[in-house]
Write an enzyme that holds these catalytic residues in place. Structure first.
Site, PDB file in Angstrom:
ATOM      1  CG  PHE A 186      -1.778 -22.268 -13.025  1.00 32.30           C
ATOM      2  CD1 PHE A 186      -1.441 -23.261 -13.908  1.00 32.30           C
ATOM      3  CD2 PHE A 186      -3.011 -21.639 -13.180  1.00 32.30           C
ATOM      4  CE1 PHE A 186      -2.305 -23.629 -14.940  1.00 32.30           C
ATOM      5  CE2 PHE A 186      -3.880 -21.994 -14.198  1.00 32.30           C
ATOM      6  CZ  PHE A 186      -3.520 -23.000 -15.081  1.00 32.30           C
ATOM      7  CE  LYS A 187      -4.661 -26.875 -14.287  1.00 32.14           C
ATOM      8  NZ  LYS A 187      -3.343 -26.813 -14.900  1.00 32.14           N
TER       9      LYS A 187
END
Ligand SMILES: *Cc1c(COP(=O)(O)O)cnc(C)c1O
Length: 502
Positions: free
Chosen positions: A115-116
């Protein structure tokens, strides 16, 4: 909109300044002076927009010193179908499991499969524009401490970006083999990757120290350079994360799972408290939320904090199968404390000073009561994590990674304990192929003996029919470029010599 530090709110800076600097000079974190308020009418309008248009709306309400064209440029370059596989970079997969519906907000369709990417694909664009506005021609040196996923996502975001260079530090034994391989194979002329002997907290402490060491700052200044941060202490990391919660809420309405105005629960597998804080900020803006459920692994310092009001990092650091959550100092909690204390900078500073000197602090009832009203904390063991992966796969044919499994497990316990069946959105934070060994051992119910990461990947694909994401497959034949390992105390030296300043 201006931003003040959690440890000194007398001074206010623009959003460009906050993003360019990363962290305030007093050591505090930047927080917006107020939250834009979204009512039903605002959400009604957002329902009809796609992800990129929703992002432009949210960003423009916070980045008031950016023009609409600048924001559109950042958003349109970041969230392309080419990079995220479709025009919705954050789709929801709804799965029935143990009699409840899990709405898994898949945040890992970007170039590094965690998700970064949602923040780190846009941060370089926000940062280069911020530098132009504020830093009169200085080049930015991005320092990153990573528990695995931030490092690769930041490297991919910043590689070969003009006027920036990036150095990533990761704990040598604290990341998965795939995470390590992904980082060490990064291409680009302006990138550096180094392992440290220590855990994530050592890496993070080391980076924070470099940011505030006068001698190092001076050496950079003399050479037209300045430090910035791509960690979630940077406002430019948090802001893009608010967008996907608001967008998910809209998608839940559009899918008929809730009515506009209905509350949702949000479940977040948590480490540094950035992702769940973004959900809290969406709530502060007016998004209807019932509970924020903070899911931890065996490093359950946040579970204890939420139930007792005491944050105590004096405990064993446990290396788990969900390494991106192996953290005992959750940096972004500082921002929550600041807001819940009524934006009391002195009180926040007191807690942070106590954390640094004694490793423990207890918040007053004012904060404690709001925390327990809004948040629920839970954690799960290693075996529970693996059991959850297996059961979700066997019963519902959904393959999830070790971090998402922690969230699912904690949510299902919450459901059992409270009976609160408010529709829940669960943040799914990584592709299962980033943590193949643990995932395969979970679904096969036995230890995986081979050391060959791609042999594990092949077995997993064959068994599940779920394909490995293309960016991970691409690293199969790439050779590692980086192999340095140093002690945390050598980090300042390493930075100066990488930059050719020593
Ligand atoms: C970073 C990360 C987390 C933790 O997120 P925070 O914002 O640090 O709380 C959870 N899961 C994965 C896969 C991550 O990469």
């Amino acid at each position: 909109m201006l931003y003040t530090s959690t440890q000194n709110n007398k001074e206010a800076v623009s959003s460009a300044q906050a993003i360019a600097q990363g962290i305030s000079r007093d050591g505090g974190l930047f927080v917006p002076e107020s939250f834009p308020k979204y009512d039903g009418v605002t959400f009604e309008a957002l329902l009809r927009l796609d992800y990129r248009e929703r992002a432009k709306k949210v960003l423009s309400d916070y980045l008031t010193d950016f023009t609409a064209e600048e924001i559109a440029d950042c958003v349109d370059k970041a969230y392309t179908a080419e990079k995220f596989g479709s025009d919705n970079p954050a789709p929801i997969a709804s799965v029935n499991h143990n009699g409840a519906e899990l709405n898994l907000l898949e945040l890992w369709h970007g170039p590094t499969c965690a998700f970064k990417d949602m923040a780190l694909q846009i941060l370089p664009h926000l940062l280069t524009k911020s530098l132009k506005k504020t830093a009169d021609g200085k080049k930015a040196v991005i320092l990153v401490a990573t528990s695995g996923d931030t490092g690769k996502a930041a490297l991919e975001g910043f590689k070969d970006v003009d006027n920036t260079s990036i150095i990533v530090f990761y704990p040598s034994d604290g990341v998965s083999p795939m995470q390590k391989h992904q980082m060490n194979t990064t291409t680009g002329e302006n990138v550096g990757v180094c392992a440290i002997r220590g855990n994530f907290d050592d890496a993070q402490t080391g980076v924070k120290k470099i940011f505030t060491t006068d001698e190092v700052i001076k050496a950079l200044e003399d050479n037209g350079l300045m430090f910035s941060s791509a960690n979630s202490i940077n406002w430019g990391r948090l802001l893009p994360q608010i967008v996907y919660y608001i967008s998910a809420y809209c998608d839940m309405v559009n899918a008929g799972k809730i009515q506009l105005g209905d509350k949702i629960n949000i479940v977040v597998p948590t480490g540094n408290f950035g992702n769940i804080l973004a959900a809290y900020f969406a709530y502060c803006m007016g998004m209807p939320v019932n509970k924020l459920i903070c899911a931890s692994n065996s490093n359950n310092v946040l579970t204890d904090f939420i139930s007792t009001g005491t944050y105590d990092k004096n405990r064993e650091f446990i290396t788990t199968v969900s390494p991106s959550m192996d953290i005992l100092v959750s940096s972004n909690l500082e921002r929550l404390l600041y807001i819940l204390s009524g934006r009391n900078d002195a009180e926040t500073k007191e807690y942070m000073t106590a954390l640094k000197s004694k490793g423990v602090y207890s918040v007053g009832d004012n904060i404690k009561n709001v925390v327990s009203e809004m948040f629920s904390g839970g954690y799960c063991s290693e075996s529970e994590t693996l059991e959850t992966i297996a059961s979700l796969y066997n019963d519902s044919n959904y393959l999830c990674d070790t971090h998402t499994a922690v969230a699912v497990n904690v949510y299902e316990k919450y459901l059992k304990e409270t009976g609160d069946n408010t529709p829940a959105v669960i943040a799914s934070t990584a592709s299962p192929y980033k943590f193949s060994r643990a995932v395969l051992s979970a679904i096969e119910g036995k230890e995986i003996t081979t050391e060959d990461e791609f042999e594990i990947v092949d077995t997993m694909e064959e068994k599940t029919g779920v394909c490995i994401p293309a960016p991970l497959e691409a690293t199969r034949t790439m050779a590692d470029r980086f192999s340095d390992i140093i002690d945390p105390c050598s980090m300042p030296e390493y930075v100066l010599s990488s930059l050719g300043l020593k």
